[in-house]
Design a protein around this motif. Sequence first.
Motif, short mmCIF file in Angstrom:
data_model
loop_
_atom_site.label_atom_id
_atom_site.label_comp_id
_atom_site.label_asym_id
_atom_site.label_seq_id
_atom_site.Cartn_x
_atom_site.Cartn_y
_atom_site.Cartn_z
N ARG A 44 23.26 -6.51 9.77
CA ARG A 44 22.23 -7.48 10.18
C ARG A 44 22.44 -8.81 9.48
O ARG A 44 23.07 -8.87 8.42
CB ARG A 44 20.84 -6.96 9.79
CG ARG A 44 20.41 -5.76 10.55
CD ARG A 44 18.95 -5.51 10.29
NE ARG A 44 18.80 -4.23 9.62
CZ ARG A 44 17.69 -3.81 9.05
NH1 ARG A 44 16.63 -4.57 9.02
NH2 ARG A 44 17.64 -2.63 8.50
N PRO A 45 21.87 -9.88 10.02
CA PRO A 45 21.90 -11.16 9.29
C PRO A 45 21.21 -10.99 7.94
O PRO A 45 20.29 -10.18 7.79
CB PRO A 45 21.12 -12.11 10.20
CG PRO A 45 21.26 -11.53 11.57
CD PRO A 45 21.26 -10.03 11.35
N TYR A 46 21.65 -11.76 6.96
CA TYR A 46 21.12 -11.69 5.60
C TYR A 46 19.78 -12.41 5.52
O TYR A 46 19.63 -13.53 6.02
CB TYR A 46 22.13 -12.32 4.64
CG TYR A 46 21.63 -12.46 3.23
CD1 TYR A 46 21.55 -11.36 2.39
CD2 TYR A 46 21.24 -13.69 2.73
CE1 TYR A 46 21.10 -11.48 1.09
CE2 TYR A 46 20.80 -13.83 1.42
CZ TYR A 46 20.73 -12.71 0.61
OH TYR A 46 20.28 -12.84 -0.67
N SER A 60 21.05 -20.86 11.71
CA SER A 60 19.73 -21.35 11.31
C SER A 60 19.84 -22.78 10.78
O SER A 60 20.86 -23.15 10.18
CB SER A 60 19.14 -20.45 10.23
OG SER A 60 18.96 -19.14 10.70
N PRO A 61 18.79 -23.58 10.94
CA PRO A 61 18.82 -24.96 10.44
C PRO A 61 18.73 -25.03 8.92
O PRO A 61 18.15 -24.16 8.27
CB PRO A 61 17.60 -25.60 11.09
CG PRO A 61 16.69 -24.47 11.43
CD PRO A 61 17.55 -23.27 11.67
N VAL A 115 20.61 -15.83 7.47
CA VAL A 115 22.00 -16.30 7.36
C VAL A 115 22.87 -15.33 8.16
O VAL A 115 22.95 -14.14 7.82
CB VAL A 115 22.46 -16.36 5.89
CG1 VAL A 115 23.95 -16.65 5.79
CG2 VAL A 115 21.64 -17.39 5.12
N ASN A 116 23.48 -15.84 9.21
CA ASN A 116 24.44 -15.02 9.94
C ASN A 116 25.64 -14.77 9.02
O ASN A 116 26.14 -15.68 8.37
CB ASN A 116 24.87 -15.68 11.26
CG ASN A 116 25.26 -17.13 11.11
OD1 ASN A 116 24.44 -17.95 10.68
ND2 ASN A 116 26.49 -17.46 11.46
N ARG A 117 26.05 -13.54 8.94
CA ARG A 117 27.10 -13.16 7.98
C ARG A 117 28.43 -13.86 8.25
O ARG A 117 29.22 -14.05 7.34
CB ARG A 117 27.24 -11.65 7.93
CG ARG A 117 26.00 -11.03 7.25
CD ARG A 117 26.04 -9.53 7.19
NE ARG A 117 24.81 -9.04 6.59
CZ ARG A 117 24.65 -8.70 5.32
NH1 ARG A 117 25.68 -8.78 4.49
NH2 ARG A 117 23.50 -8.26 4.88
N SER A 118 28.65 -14.29 9.48
CA SER A 118 29.89 -15.01 9.79
C SER A 118 29.92 -16.40 9.13
O SER A 118 30.98 -17.00 9.01
CB SER A 118 30.06 -15.14 11.31
OG SER A 118 28.96 -15.84 11.86
#
Length: 114
Positions: A17-19, A66-67, A88-91
């Motif tokens: 999942r995103p952090y 995310s902004p 935070v998208n992990r990428s």
Amino acid sequence: MLFHLTPLDAWLEHPDRPYTTASLAAEGFIHCSPDEETLLSVANQHFATAPGPLMALLIDEDALDSPVRWEPASDRGGELFPHVYGPVNRSAVAGMLEVVRDPDGRWAKLAAWS
């Protein structure tokens, strides 16, 4: 590059999942630092007694979904800090370094994580 402090366990908790952080739910954003020096100062101010391992996520601001807003921190004399307004998208995490203590127990440097 943005720097974010996190206990290793928090980063590893949900790898699919995103952090996210507790601050995202409570304050609406994830705290970050603009550079290594500031990150170490924040680590000593807010994580002085953290048992570790304490990690620094290196986040590529341009790769975030995310902004990001640069806003003054009330507890640091109005110094501007990047705040991520969403998960935070992990990428977007370009790397991770371990925050290492000096012989006096202060967080002193970043090192490759082994």
